[in-house]
Design an enzyme around this catalytic site. Structure first.
Site, mmCIF file in Angstrom:
data_model
loop_
_atom_site.group_PDB
_atom_site.id
_atom_site.type_symbol
_atom_site.label_atom_id
_atom_site.label_comp_id
_atom_site.label_asym_id
_atom_site.label_seq_id
_atom_site.Cartn_x
_atom_site.Cartn_y
_atom_site.Cartn_z
ATOM 1 N N ARG A 132 0.886 -1.245 -0.133
ATOM 2 C CA ARG A 132 0.120 -0.083 0.177
ATOM 3 C C ARG A 132 0.726 1.274 -0.003
ATOM 4 O O ARG A 132 1.872 1.184 0.688
ATOM 5 C CB ARG A 132 -0.965 0.035 1.172
ATOM 6 C CG ARG A 132 -1.699 1.219 1.458
ATOM 7 C CD ARG A 132 -2.690 1.532 2.244
ATOM 8 N NE ARG A 132 -2.483 1.034 3.609
ATOM 9 C CZ ARG A 132 -3.286 0.792 4.488
ATOM 10 N NH1 ARG A 132 -4.609 0.891 4.464
ATOM 11 N NH2 ARG A 132 -2.817 0.341 5.719
ATOM 12 N N ARG A 165 2.442 4.249 4.948
ATOM 13 C CA ARG A 165 2.106 4.597 6.155
ATOM 14 C C ARG A 165 2.961 4.087 7.164
ATOM 15 O O ARG A 165 3.462 2.887 7.198
ATOM 16 C CB ARG A 165 0.493 3.945 6.665
ATOM 17 C CG ARG A 165 -0.325 5.124 6.238
ATOM 18 C CD ARG A 165 -1.843 4.420 6.265
ATOM 19 N NE ARG A 165 -2.181 3.745 7.383
ATOM 20 C CZ ARG A 165 -3.343 3.044 7.767
ATOM 21 N NH1 ARG A 165 -4.386 3.590 6.853
ATOM 22 N NH2 ARG A 165 -3.645 2.430 8.739
ATOM 23 N N ARG A 176 -1.820 -4.636 14.970
ATOM 24 C CA ARG A 176 -2.938 -4.319 14.546
ATOM 25 C C ARG A 176 -3.941 -5.146 14.151
ATOM 26 O O ARG A 176 -5.264 -5.358 14.541
ATOM 27 C CB ARG A 176 -2.838 -3.297 13.124
ATOM 28 C CG ARG A 176 -2.288 -1.827 13.611
ATOM 29 C CD ARG A 176 -1.824 -1.078 12.333
ATOM 30 N NE ARG A 176 -2.851 -1.102 11.040
ATOM 31 C CZ ARG A 176 -2.389 -0.891 9.877
ATOM 32 N NH1 ARG A 176 -1.228 -0.989 9.646
ATOM 33 N NH2 ARG A 176 -3.593 -0.762 9.107
#
Ligand code: AP5
Length: 225
Positions: A132, A165, A176
């Site tokens: 990503r 990120r 997470r």
């Protein structure tokens, strides 16, 4: 595209595609996508008091405390653009947040229309997260393989630079995913129990997943972002 005021929740682990599909749904239904992660990241960037409070949790891959998060969503849902519907992306994530959301919509005499749980296998989640890239300006998500920009490293929408990120590093991703399993995954059973849950297969390309979500909602498929 749709005259109906949709009030939807997107549920699913980090990297499953909530932001990607949330953006498409918001465009299709003409309602705001309210992504708590994006709001927190902007607050961190702007060094607001909320951003300062949230930063250490986000960096560690932990959930931001409920009181901070619920207050943020209450304030956001009170704004005029959310009165005609909303796509909640990343909220609720705990039982307490789900209870607060129920109370909030009931106080307005409204109800949720559905909770979309997007499912993909663990290996695909990791692939999506590690590949990503995000626009540093407008936060549009890209993927090095499956959603690359026209110009490498540059956002198609606003020309901003694409970045990785900080919480997409391997150690934080593990935290997470663990937080998701322990605190958020149980919400699927809660929403199943109240008849709102729609489980959607998140494997396949983005258009295919979007079409599945629209089918699950009983809505017509239109042009996507
Ligand atoms: P948040 O920003 O919400 O992160 P997340 O839930 O971990 O979800 P992600 O944004 O990582 O993934 P996504 O499902 O949106 O996937 P995406 O569409 O980008 O939260 C960050 C942090 O904020 C949390 O850890 C927490 O600290 C805090 N926070 C936020 N909300 C909170 C709350 N309610 N309570 C407490 N704390 C909170 O897709 C991923 C990649 O895959 C992209 O590159 C995309 O292009 C690609 N992709 C998407 N779909 C497909 C597809 N069909 N095929 C191929 N590639 C695809």
């Amino acid at each position: 595209m749709s005259a109906r005021a949709w009030r939807l929740v997107l549920l699913g682990p980090p990297g499953v595609g909530k932001g990607t599909q949330g953006r498409r749904l918001a465009q299709a239904f003409g309602v705001p996508q309210i992504a708590t992660g994006d709001i927190f990241r902007n607050a961190v960037k702007d060094r607001t008091p909320m951003g300062t409070a949230a930063k250490s949790y986000i960096d560690a891959g932990k959930l931001v405390p409920d009181d901070v998060t619920i207050g943020l969503v209450e304030e956001r849902l009170a704004r005029p653009d959310a009165q005609a519907g909303f796509i909640l992306d990343g909220f609720p994530r705990t039982a307490q947040q789900a209870t607060a959301l129920d109370a909030l919509v009931q106080r307005k005499g409204l109800r949720l229309d559905g909770v979309i749980e997007i499912k993909v296998d663990a290996a695909e989640v990791i692939r999506r997260l590690t590949g990503r890239r995000l626009c540093a300006v407008c936060q549009t998500p890209y993927h090095l393989e499956s959603a690359s920009p026209k110009l490498p490293g540059v956002c198609d929408r606003c020309g901003g630079p694409l970045v990785q990120r900080e919480d997409d590093d391997e150690k934080t991703v593990v935290n997470r995913l663990d937080e998701y399993q322990r605190k958020t995954a149980p919400l699927a059973e809660y929403y199943r129990g109240v008849g709102l849950l729609r489980v959607v297969d998140g494997n396949g390309d983005m258009d295919t997943v979007f079409a599945r979500i629209m089918t699950a909602l009983g809505a017509a498929v239109g042009p996507a972002a």
